[in-house]
Structures are given as structure tokens and as C-alpha cells.
Design a protein around this motif. Structure first.
Motif, mmCIF file in Angstrom:
data_model
loop_
_atom_site.group_PDB
_atom_site.id
_atom_site.type_symbol
_atom_site.label_atom_id
_atom_site.label_comp_id
_atom_site.label_asym_id
_atom_site.label_seq_id
_atom_site.Cartn_x
_atom_site.Cartn_y
_atom_site.Cartn_z
ATOM 1 N N TYR A 264 0.866 -1.174 0.000
ATOM 2 C CA TYR A 264 0.000 0.000 0.000
ATOM 3 C C TYR A 264 0.909 1.233 0.000
ATOM 4 O O TYR A 264 1.815 1.334 0.840
ATOM 5 N N VAL A 265 0.657 2.154 -0.905
ATOM 6 C CA VAL A 265 1.504 3.343 -1.016
ATOM 7 C C VAL A 265 0.723 4.566 -0.561
ATOM 8 O O VAL A 265 -0.334 4.889 -1.114
ATOM 9 N N ASP B 284 -1.955 5.134 -3.367
ATOM 10 C CA ASP B 284 -3.244 4.528 -3.035
ATOM 11 C C ASP B 284 -4.039 5.464 -2.131
ATOM 12 O O ASP B 284 -5.259 5.579 -2.254
ATOM 13 N N VAL B 285 -3.325 6.109 -1.226
ATOM 14 C CA VAL B 285 -3.890 7.149 -0.349
ATOM 15 C C VAL B 285 -2.890 8.291 -0.353
ATOM 16 O O VAL B 285 -1.675 8.056 -0.375
ATOM 17 N N HIS B 286 -3.408 9.519 -0.357
ATOM 18 C CA HIS B 286 -2.491 10.660 -0.409
ATOM 19 C C HIS B 286 -2.875 11.677 0.653
ATOM 20 O O HIS B 286 -4.058 11.980 0.847
ATOM 21 N N VAL C 291 -7.305 7.185 -3.347
ATOM 22 C CA VAL C 291 -7.159 7.231 -4.803
ATOM 23 C C VAL C 291 -7.547 5.925 -5.480
ATOM 24 O O VAL C 291 -8.117 5.924 -6.573
ATOM 25 N N THR C 292 -7.252 4.783 -4.850
ATOM 26 C CA THR C 292 -7.442 3.489 -5.499
ATOM 27 C C THR C 292 -8.290 2.558 -4.634
ATOM 28 O O THR C 292 -8.553 2.832 -3.457
ATOM 29 N N GLU C 293 -8.678 1.439 -5.240
ATOM 30 C CA GLU C 293 -9.407 0.425 -4.476
ATOM 31 C C GLU C 293 -8.542 -0.134 -3.350
ATOM 32 O O GLU C 293 -9.038 -0.448 -2.265
ATOM 33 N N ARG C 294 -7.248 -0.260 -3.628
ATOM 34 C CA ARG C 294 -6.332 -0.732 -2.586
ATOM 35 C C ARG C 294 -6.325 0.261 -1.427
ATOM 36 O O ARG C 294 -6.288 -0.129 -0.257
ATOM 37 N N LEU D 202 -7.307 -0.154 2.620
ATOM 38 C CA LEU D 202 -6.460 0.257 3.747
ATOM 39 C C LEU D 202 -7.231 1.125 4.727
ATOM 40 O O LEU D 202 -7.199 0.876 5.943
ATOM 41 N N VAL D 203 -7.921 2.149 4.243
ATOM 42 C CA VAL D 203 -8.620 3.053 5.165
ATOM 43 C C VAL D 203 -9.817 2.365 5.811
ATOM 44 O O VAL D 203 -10.257 2.763 6.896
ATOM 45 N N SER D 204 -10.333 1.324 5.151
ATOM 46 C CA SER D 204 -11.415 0.555 5.777
ATOM 47 C C SER D 204 -10.871 -0.329 6.891
ATOM 48 O O SER D 204 -11.538 -0.534 7.920
#
Length: 342
Positions: free
Chosen positions: A127-128, A156-158, A171-174, A178-180
Motif C-alpha cells: 500500500y503506497v 493509493d492514499v495521499h 485514490v485506489t481500491e487498494r 487500507l482506510v477501511s
């Protein structure tokens, strides 16, 4: 793209929760250098940094890597290193926009025509989380390639620091996964935070001297021989440091080792096109016999070849090579020479 925020005072708690679930790699201070390393304590993370000494590419493309083992006792058998054993899921935090783009530049090299199972496995399990720049260094020139210092592309998250909060862009499904899995992000209206991010973007962009690449590739498309290559080769030591700190360089060498008792192992390790033996063939012929050819190849790769092959630029303007070259060879000056017809 979902957007929300996290209070600055809660960020370390959120990262701590991530660390409990996944290995967490982030910028930390190590013997005076800022490097991406696995975090032992969340308090060790450096949030307000300019650029790490080394890019995060070795997380996906390690400097040294065992590929397989050969056993030759009764029968020859090859045991591949299983990428599933290389890494579990992990989180890479704090990646600036230039380094995010550099990972996107590496992806087609290792995942398209000749898929690399080791690189792909690491990418799929990472995860980035990107982090916007809040300042620019004198060596930064990401804007030359259309990169904004707050771009989320490649993450993936910014996160973007805005006052007492961080604007969070999923940003992405990945990133959604992660945030879930790690609660802590507040998903509410972020209009004001986005406006503040836009101001930050313009501020940091204003700190970067713009380099105009207009016409550079066209010149290189039509001219293989230019006097400037000899000029810059005279300064070059051939040390290869530019390629080792570069986030998009991906040359490697392969070596086999006899461990005895009928067992051998094959490794690959980073290599550099700036080394005199990089293109030397078994019969002794070297198609790049002098530093001129090697300097030309490096900068043609950054400014032309990578774009030709993958439709992605081969340089992201991070400035590491500018910082580290012991002879002050500056790709920005080379761009200026190309535009000036030197």
C-alpha cells in the motif's frame, strides 16, 4: 476518489494502528541521512523532509536479490525463490510526488512485456501512501515533467498537510481497503481543505525554477551525435552514483555462485550503464567504449528512450543526481544545452 481528513494530532495514532497490522516503511533519520526504512517507532518518522537520500525503488527492486538455487546432485533441479515468501503486505508511507511518479515509470519495465514475478509480487502487496511536499529544494525540477509537488498520482492514499489537519485522498481500491481496515479518517466535506491544498501547490511550484522541455525530445529524435556529449563526458568520473540514487534507473547484473556440494545460487544486483564494463561483450567488444557514449546513453534514456518504449518519462525531476554528482553534472544544464543547440 473519496476525500476526508485526519487531525494532525491523530496522524501518529493512525500510523501506529497501521504499524500494528502491517510492516510500515517511511522516511526516518539513519546516521544523519533521511532514508525509507521499516519503522521501529512511529515517533521516528520524518514528515517534513525535502528528499530522501535514496528513492523507495529498492522496496520493489532490491539492490541485491536471490533469484533461484540450482541443485546438481543426482539430478539438476532449480528452486525458484518464491515471491510469496519475500514479503507480506506492507505499507509505504510518506512518498513525495516525484517518487510516486518514479514507481509508475518502473512499472512498465517490470510488469508488461517481460513480467518480473518478484517485482510484481512486491507491488501487489504494498500500500503506497503519498505525502505532498510543503517546500522545494534548489535541485527540484519535477514541474518540468508536468508533476505538481502535491500530485496524488501513483498513491493509493495521499495526504496533504493543511493547517491542523491532513487532507486525505483515497485514490485506489487498494487505498479503500487500507482506510477501511484502519479507521481514523473523517469523511466529511473537504472543500475548504482542497482550496488550501491548491494554494500550497502554487506556493511550492513557485519555489521551483521551471525547466522548459519543449523541443528537447525532438532534437534528440533527429540527432544522435551532438558536441555536448563530449563536453559533459570530460567532466564525468564514471562513478555511477547518478544511477544508484536515481528512482527510475533499473539496470541490473546477474551473478552465479557455487556454494559447494553441488549447490549454486543466482543473484541479481543493481548495475550502472555508466560503468565501462556494462556493455562489454564476451569477446571483448564494447559498443560504448568511452565515457562519451555512456553519458549520451544515460541522458538519452532519461529524455527519450524511456518515453519511446513505455510512453512514460524516464526522469521525474527529483534532483538526486544533481545533488550527488561529485563533478556537478546537472541534467538541467544538459537540457539547456540541447535546447541551445550546443
Amino acid at each position: 476518489m473519496r476525500k476526508g481528513y485526519i487531525l494532525k494530532e491523530n496522524l501518529k495514532t493512525w500510523l501506529g494502528a497501521i504499524k500494528e497490522k502491517f510492516p510500515l516503511i517511511a522516511p526516518v533519520q539513519d546516521d544523519g541521512l533521511t532514508l525509507f526504512k521499516e519503522v521501529e517507532k512511529v515517533d521516528d518518522i520524518v514528515f517534513d523532509y525535502g528528499i530522501t537520500r535514496m528513492p523507495p525503488k529498492d522496496l520493489f527492486f532490491p539492490q541485491t536479490e536471490k533469484m533461484f538455487r540450482i541443485k546438481n546432485k543426482n539430478n539438476v533441479a532449480i528452486e525458484l525463490e518464491s515471491p510469496e515468501k519475500i514479503t507480506d503486505e506492507q505499507v509505504l508511507f510518506g512518498v513525495h510526488s516525484c517518487d510516486l511518479k518514479s514507481i509508475l515509470a518502473l512499472d512498465p519495465v517490470f510488469t508488461t512485456r517481460f513480467p518480473d514475478r518478484y517485482y510484481q509480487e512486491r507491488r501487489d502487496k504494498t500500500y503506497v501512501i503519498g505525502l505532498s511536499c510543503t517546500k522545494a529544494l534548489p535541485t527540484c525540477f519535477c514541474t518540468a515533467y508536468g508533476i505538481n509537488p502535491t500530485d496524488a498520482d501513483g498513491a493509493d492514499v495521499h495526504l496533504t498537510e493543511v493547517g491542523d489537519k491532513y487532507l486525505v485522498e483515497v485514490v485506489t481500491e487498494r487505498g479503500e481497503r487500507l482506510v477501511s481496515a484502519i479507521p481514523g479518517i473523517v469523511f466529511e466535506d473537504t472543500t475548504n481543505l482542497e482550496a488550501e491544498k491548491a494554494k500550497l501547490t502554487e506556493k511550492v511550484k513557485g519555489e521551483i525554477k521551471f525547466i522548459d522541455l519543449t523541443g528537447v525530445k525532438e532534437v534528440l529524435d533527429e540527432n544522435f551525435e551532438l558536441p555536448l556529449w563530449e563536453k559533459w563526458a570530460q567532466k564525468c568520473l564514471g562513478c555511477g552514483i547518478c544511477t544508484y540514487v536515481c528512482p527510475t534507473c533499473h539496470c541490473f547484473d546477474i551473478n552465479d555462485f557455487n556454494r559447494g556440494d553441488g549447490i549454486g545460487e543466482r543473484f541479481r544486483c543493481w548495475d550502472s550503464c555508466m560503468f565501462s564494463d556494462f556493455t562489454r561483450m564476451a569477446g571483448g567488444h564494447n559498443p560504448r567504449p568511452t565515457k562519451k557514449e555512456r553519458v549520451r546513453n544515460r541522458f538519452m534514456h532519461k529524455l527519450k528512450y524511456h518515453l519511446d518504449r513505455y510512453s512514460v518519462v524516464g526522469c521525474v525531476g527529483c534532483g538526486r543526481c544533481v545533488q550527488r554528482c561529485p563533478e556537478n553534472i546537472d541534467i538541467r544544464a544538459i537540457i539547456s544545452d540541447i535546447k541551445g543547440g550546443v
